[in-house]
Design a protein around this motif. Structure first.
Motif, PDB file in Angstrom:
ATOM      1  N   ILE A  91       0.106   3.172  14.059  1.00 23.36           N
ATOM      2  CA  ILE A  91      -1.067   2.297  14.157  1.00 23.36           C
ATOM      3  C   ILE A  91      -2.161   2.766  13.195  1.00 23.36           C
ATOM      4  O   ILE A  91      -2.838   1.956  12.562  1.00 23.36           O
ATOM      5  N   GLU A  92      -2.301   4.091  13.058  1.00 21.52           N
ATOM      6  CA  GLU A  92      -3.282   4.612  12.087  1.00 21.52           C
ATOM      7  C   GLU A  92      -2.888   4.197  10.672  1.00 21.52           C
ATOM      8  O   GLU A  92      -3.753   3.850   9.858  1.00 21.52           O
ATOM      9  N   GLU A  93      -1.603   4.234  10.364  1.00 20.73           N
ATOM     10  CA  GLU A  93      -1.141   3.807   9.029  1.00 20.73           C
ATOM     11  C   GLU A  93      -1.527   2.353   8.756  1.00 20.73           C
ATOM     12  O   GLU A  93      -1.941   2.010   7.655  1.00 20.73           O
ATOM     13  N   GLN A  94      -1.360   1.513   9.767  1.00 18.33           N
ATOM     14  CA  GLN A  94      -1.623   0.077   9.586  1.00 18.33           C
ATOM     15  C   GLN A  94      -3.115  -0.239   9.502  1.00 18.33           C
ATOM     16  O   GLN A  94      -3.531  -1.068   8.700  1.00 18.33           O
ATOM     17  N   PHE A  95      -3.904   0.403  10.361  1.00 13.35           N
ATOM     18  CA  PHE A  95      -5.304  -0.002  10.495  1.00 13.35           C
ATOM     19  C   PHE A  95      -6.322   1.050  10.048  1.00 13.35           C
ATOM     20  O   PHE A  95      -7.503   0.732   9.921  1.00 13.35           O
ATOM     21  N   GLY A  96      -5.873   2.290   9.827  1.00 13.08           N
ATOM     22  CA  GLY A  96      -6.810   3.361   9.489  1.00 13.08           C
ATOM     23  C   GLY A  96      -7.638   3.073   8.241  1.00 13.08           C
ATOM     24  O   GLY A  96      -8.852   3.298   8.220  1.00 13.08           O
ATOM     25  N   TRP A  97      -6.992   2.548   7.206  1.00 12.18           N
ATOM     26  CA  TRP A  97      -7.723   2.286   5.948  1.00 12.18           C
ATOM     27  C   TRP A  97      -8.758   1.177   6.139  1.00 12.18           C
ATOM     28  O   TRP A  97      -9.837   1.211   5.550  1.00 12.18           O
ATOM     29  N   ARG A  98      -8.433   0.213   6.984  1.00 10.97           N
ATOM     30  CA  ARG A  98      -9.398  -0.870   7.246  1.00 10.97           C
ATOM     31  C   ARG A  98     -10.609  -0.338   8.029  1.00 10.97           C
ATOM     32  O   ARG A  98     -11.758  -0.694   7.750  1.00 10.97           O
ATOM     33  N   VAL A  99     -10.338   0.527   9.012  1.00  6.62           N
ATOM     34  CA  VAL A  99     -11.423   1.140   9.784  1.00  6.62           C
ATOM     35  C   VAL A  99     -12.312   1.952   8.851  1.00  6.62           C
ATOM     36  O   VAL A  99     -13.548   1.853   8.881  1.00  6.62           O
ATOM     37  N   SER A 100     -11.679   2.762   7.997  1.00  4.51           N
ATOM     38  CA  SER A 100     -12.405   3.634   7.074  1.00  4.51           C
ATOM     39  C   SER A 100     -13.274   2.822   6.106  1.00  4.51           C
ATOM     40  O   SER A 100     -14.396   3.214   5.766  1.00  4.51           O
ATOM     41  N   GLU A 101     -12.756   1.678   5.701  1.00  6.69           N
ATOM     42  CA  GLU A 101     -13.468   0.839   4.727  1.00  6.69           C
ATOM     43  C   GLU A 101     -14.617   0.064   5.368  1.00  6.69           C
ATOM     44  O   GLU A 101     -15.705  -0.017   4.818  1.00  6.69           O
ATOM     45  N   GLN A 102     -14.354  -0.508   6.545  1.00  7.77           N
ATOM     46  CA  GLN A 102     -15.355  -1.375   7.191  1.00  7.77           C
ATOM     47  C   GLN A 102     -16.368  -0.591   8.030  1.00  7.77           C
ATOM     48  O   GLN A 102     -17.529  -0.982   8.130  1.00  7.77           O
TER      49      GLN A 102
END
Length: 414
Positions: A91-102
């Protein structure tokens, strides 16, 4: 905490505490954060299930999200959580970059559940009929992904002390990125035993475990083909009831009432079933993490026979609530004696209570967890400065994962 903090949990699946230990673990975490004033939203890309918990009844908002879809960016920007908890590294792989960006300031937590790379490598060694060594992990593809995920997060919850040691010693993960957090349950007293069915009121051996989990299916195969014939020789009237969510056709085919081997399917109330059983059998041959079924057995006052993998990191240096052995003949012998010897059974039951109180006391871990998260909220910048490898992986992985997700998103639109 002075002001209400927002926690977003991104779940691999919706919690099913009656189907798996992972579901129970997630509800324990929700309970702790809720009791400490967090406003919780639980989001998942998974389909609803008939057995998922009603999150609203726990005061948790439910939100369905999509993989590889920019709609998540709008959702999380609007929610603007203080803390994001990823349920498993995938789940971190899928959404971690989006969380980090937003939401770059949001604290990123990872609940590993168990070390997937450890479970995978052990399973592989077992299937290839060779001895597993920790060095196997270094060539495991899943390990590279899982360790990268741990490094990218501010803090990872590790359920087993053995896995803490593996992460520290083998993978050289800094201690500041790891937080030991076992299953968390209430204290038990000896009076609790008086409320449970007595030795003479209990019948049968029992195994319980979600069949979507490969180690559980393998355990039941081993019970049927190897352990059960040996146990029936020791104790001809023996009956084993096998319970578990999501049994496949190959599981159901093992049902053999004439031989005392019953496949019962999903348990409506696992606790009640384990309380009525006299002994839990769990000859687990590969796996990782802590075994929820064995902790549940202790809470139900039901002694168990398991393997070294089954009992791994579960009982500190305390005597087990039954027996631990990897030898099938010895396993059957000890299971029979535990079932028939009331004195041995009662001592094993008391051992279980001692383990629950020493190793899984919610009060011993809950305040420390909130304290660590509060500390991160107050000093995230310094914490991240000291995690250079995490920043490096965040930088490169964010780019590669981001563009793969954007490509899939564009492809889905066409």
């Amino acid at each position: 905490m002075n002001q209400i903090k927002k926690l977003l949990i991104i779940g691999f699946v919706w919690p099913e505490p009656k189907s798996s230990a992972a579901g129970g673990r997630m509800m324990q975490l929700i309970s702790i954060f809720k009791q400490n004033g967090f406003d919780i939203t639980f989001a998942s890309p998974a389909l609803d299930s008939d057995f998922m918990v009603d999150l609203a009844s726990y005061g948790v908002e439910k939100k369905t999200i999509e993989l590889n879809n920019a709609s998540f960016d709008s959702f999380i920007t609007e929610l603007n959580p203080d803390v994001v908890l990823f349920d498993r590294f995938m789940i971190e792989e899928q959404f971690g970059w989006r969380v980090s960006e937003q939401c770059p300031k949001a604290i990123r937590l990872l609940d590993t559940e168990d070390l997937h790379c450890l479970r995978t490598a052990r399973q592989k060694a077992f299937k290839e009929n060779r001895t597993f060594t920790l060095q196997d992990l270094l060539s495991e593809e899943v390990a590279k992904r899982e360790i990268a995920s741990i490094l990218r997060c501010d803090l990872s919850f590790i359920i087993s002390e053995f896995e803490m040691k593996v992460l520290n010693d083998l993978f050289k993960i800094d201690a500041s990125l790891l937080h030991y957090l076992p299953f968390l349950v209430d204290e038990m007293t000896e009076d609790h035993l008086l409320e449970l069915p007595r030795f003479e009121e209990r019948n049968n051996f029992v195994f319980i475990g979600n069949f979507l989990h490969e180690p559980n299916w393998n355990t039941v195969q081993y019970l049927k083909e190897t352990i059960w014939p040996l146990l029936k020789k020791q104790f001809s009237e023996a009956v084993l009831q096998v319970y578990g969510a999501y049994p496949s056709q190959k599981v159901l085919q093992l049902h053999q009432p004439k031989n005392g081997f019953f496949i019962m399917g999903r348990a409506e109330d696992a606790n009640e079933i384990v309380k009525q059983a006299r002994v839990v059998l769990a000859p687990i041959r590969f796996g990782a993490g802590l075994k929820g079924k064995l902790l549940e057995a202790m809470q139900c006052g039901t002694p168990s026979v398991t393997t070294t993998i089954g009992a791994e990191a579960m009982h500190a240096d305390l005597p087990w609530n039954g027996f631990i052995t990897d030898d099938s003949t010895e396993f059957a012998k000890q299971a029979a004696s535990l079932y028939q010897d009331e004195k041995l059974w009662l001592q094993s039951q008391k051992n279980g209570i001692a383990i629950v109180n020493e190793c899984y006391q919610k009060n011993n871990y809950a305040s420390e967890l909130i304290s660590v998260v509060t500390s991160l909220l107050n000093d995230a910048e310094n914490h991240r400065l000291n995690n250079f490898m995490g920043s490096l992986l965040q930088h490169h992985t964010l780019k590669s994962t981001k563009y793969m997700a954007k490509w899939i998103e564009a492809k889905n639109k066409n």
